[in-house]
Design a protein around this motif. Sequence first.
Motif, short mmCIF file in Angstrom:
data_model
loop_
_atom_site.label_atom_id
_atom_site.label_comp_id
_atom_site.label_asym_id
_atom_site.label_seq_id
_atom_site.Cartn_x
_atom_site.Cartn_y
_atom_site.Cartn_z
N LEU A 263 12.67 5.08 2.63
CA LEU A 263 13.78 4.69 3.50
C LEU A 263 15.06 5.38 3.02
O LEU A 263 15.45 5.23 1.85
N PRO A 264 15.73 6.09 3.89
CA PRO A 264 16.95 6.79 3.46
C PRO A 264 18.12 5.84 3.31
O PRO A 264 18.17 4.78 3.95
N ASP A 265 19.07 6.19 2.47
CA ASP A 265 20.31 5.43 2.37
C ASP A 265 20.96 5.36 3.74
O ASP A 265 20.96 6.33 4.50
N GLY A 266 21.52 4.19 4.04
CA GLY A 266 22.13 3.98 5.34
C GLY A 266 21.20 3.33 6.34
O GLY A 266 21.65 2.84 7.38
N SER A 267 19.89 3.31 6.03
CA SER A 267 18.93 2.67 6.94
C SER A 267 18.68 1.22 6.57
O SER A 267 17.99 0.51 7.31
N PHE A 268 19.25 0.77 5.45
CA PHE A 268 19.00 -0.60 5.01
C PHE A 268 20.22 -1.15 4.28
O PHE A 268 21.06 -0.40 3.78
N GLN A 269 20.29 -2.46 4.24
CA GLN A 269 21.26 -3.19 3.42
C GLN A 269 20.50 -4.30 2.69
O GLN A 269 19.64 -4.95 3.29
N VAL A 270 20.83 -4.50 1.43
CA VAL A 270 20.24 -5.58 0.66
C VAL A 270 21.20 -6.76 0.67
O VAL A 270 22.32 -6.66 0.16
N ALA A 271 20.79 -7.86 1.29
CA ALA A 271 21.66 -9.03 1.38
C ALA A 271 21.71 -9.74 0.03
O ALA A 271 20.67 -9.95 -0.60
N PRO A 272 22.90 -10.12 -0.42
CA PRO A 272 23.01 -10.84 -1.69
C PRO A 272 22.53 -12.27 -1.53
O PRO A 272 22.43 -12.79 -0.41
N PRO A 273 22.21 -12.95 -2.64
CA PRO A 273 21.84 -14.37 -2.53
C PRO A 273 23.03 -15.19 -2.05
O PRO A 273 24.15 -15.03 -2.57
N VAL A 274 22.80 -16.01 -1.07
CA VAL A 274 23.87 -16.88 -0.56
C VAL A 274 23.31 -18.28 -0.44
O VAL A 274 22.11 -18.48 -0.20
N PRO A 275 24.15 -19.31 -0.60
CA PRO A 275 23.67 -20.67 -0.39
C PRO A 275 23.28 -20.89 1.06
O PRO A 275 23.72 -20.17 1.97
N ASN A 276 22.44 -21.89 1.28
CA ASN A 276 21.92 -22.13 2.62
C ASN A 276 23.04 -22.35 3.63
O ASN A 276 22.90 -21.97 4.80
N ALA A 277 24.15 -22.92 3.21
CA ALA A 277 25.25 -23.20 4.12
C ALA A 277 25.86 -21.94 4.72
O ALA A 277 26.51 -22.00 5.77
N ALA A 278 25.65 -20.78 4.08
CA ALA A 278 26.21 -19.53 4.58
C ALA A 278 25.19 -18.68 5.35
O ALA A 278 25.55 -17.63 5.88
#
Length: 406
Positions: A263-278
């Motif tokens: 997968l090339p850069d720009g084709s994905f984003q890694v979501a950070p850990p967030v609490p369920n409320a977000a």
Amino acid sequence: MTQRKIDLGGGARKVGLVWQIGSYSGWGILGLHVARRMLAAGDLDPMPFYGLGSLDRKSIEPALLERLETNATAIATAMAARPDPASPVQGTFPMLHGLGNGLIQPAGAFTLSGVPDLAIVFLEDTRLDASAIARGRRFAAIAAGASWTAEVLRGAGLTQVTVCPQGIDPAIFHAGPPRTHARDRFIIYSGGKLEFRKGQDIAVAAFRRFHQRHPNALLVAGWFSPWPALASTMARSPHLEHAPRLDDKGQVDVAGWLRDNGLPDGSFQVAPPVPNAAMGRLLRQADVALFPNRCEGGTNLVAMEAMACGVPTILSDNTGHQDLIADLPCHPLRRQGRVEEGPDGAATDGWGESDPEEIVEALERVYSDRTAAAVIGAGAARRMQEAWTWDIRIDRMLSELGLRAG
């Protein structure tokens, strides 16, 4: 060994919660909502037997947080007063235990028993030997997280089983207006802790093909795990050449894994850990959600939350997902191949291997007809609000377990 009794006096009927309540894992969120619903009715008082360190205190109602901390302190004090820390503990109230594969409890929980003992079960390993069945017979009633899980338990001879799926919080997970940014991108959300069972390798293989046709596609990978070692199970993948690696902090290098697998850069984003409320805000940005999971012992909380947000959702037609497919508009993946038993010896009867080409076909349908996809997403969101909220599901579970009159 002498058994120690814990009696915490009168008031509302106390119920021990024998797993860790939290804001970042499925088990933790379940425990938090069980406790909240008990206190909302005022007839049951949740008593956490594990620490509250994984709670996001900023997103929890102050009254609920205060009561949980008070009760957790009372339990910790009573446990610390035992002459022998290893002695079994008998509560004078019901205890609700969280059980996983093999009907095994968290560390230390096997010494805790209540009047009666009850259980919530999520399992993926379909092998239940004689010792597991003996452990299961200890419980007066068992709430299975999905119909498939209940079938596995009943097939092993445990008859005191009822089906009690998870729920969603409608204040957080609901449909919203279209996003105003990145309108030129086609955003695909994939969630769940990174492991072979969750099938992110299948999602990557399908996305790689889809992205070649549609360079504006963007994969958002919400794959954070509090157990990064599980990522090593991806070495079993029949679809990808490279397994995930851990970085110098001991966390999974998701971006590196995606790059390693084309997968090339720009084709994905890694979501950070967030609490369920977000999580609701994050999910509502997606055009489609993708869950080609090989097995779910529950109904897949993240998939439910995506559907509640009105996101058209692609689901593998196996195990716990089948409860959702039976009741909610979605895009089911019907082509399900056999999954061979893993090196750990865990049995995989009923698991399913989704076909990446069928996923590409489903993504193409959503991509080419956004209006039809929106109708499916809106229908799922309405049904979630009608029948799949935590309040509805937990009230039913408490009744099925005999903790509350039906």
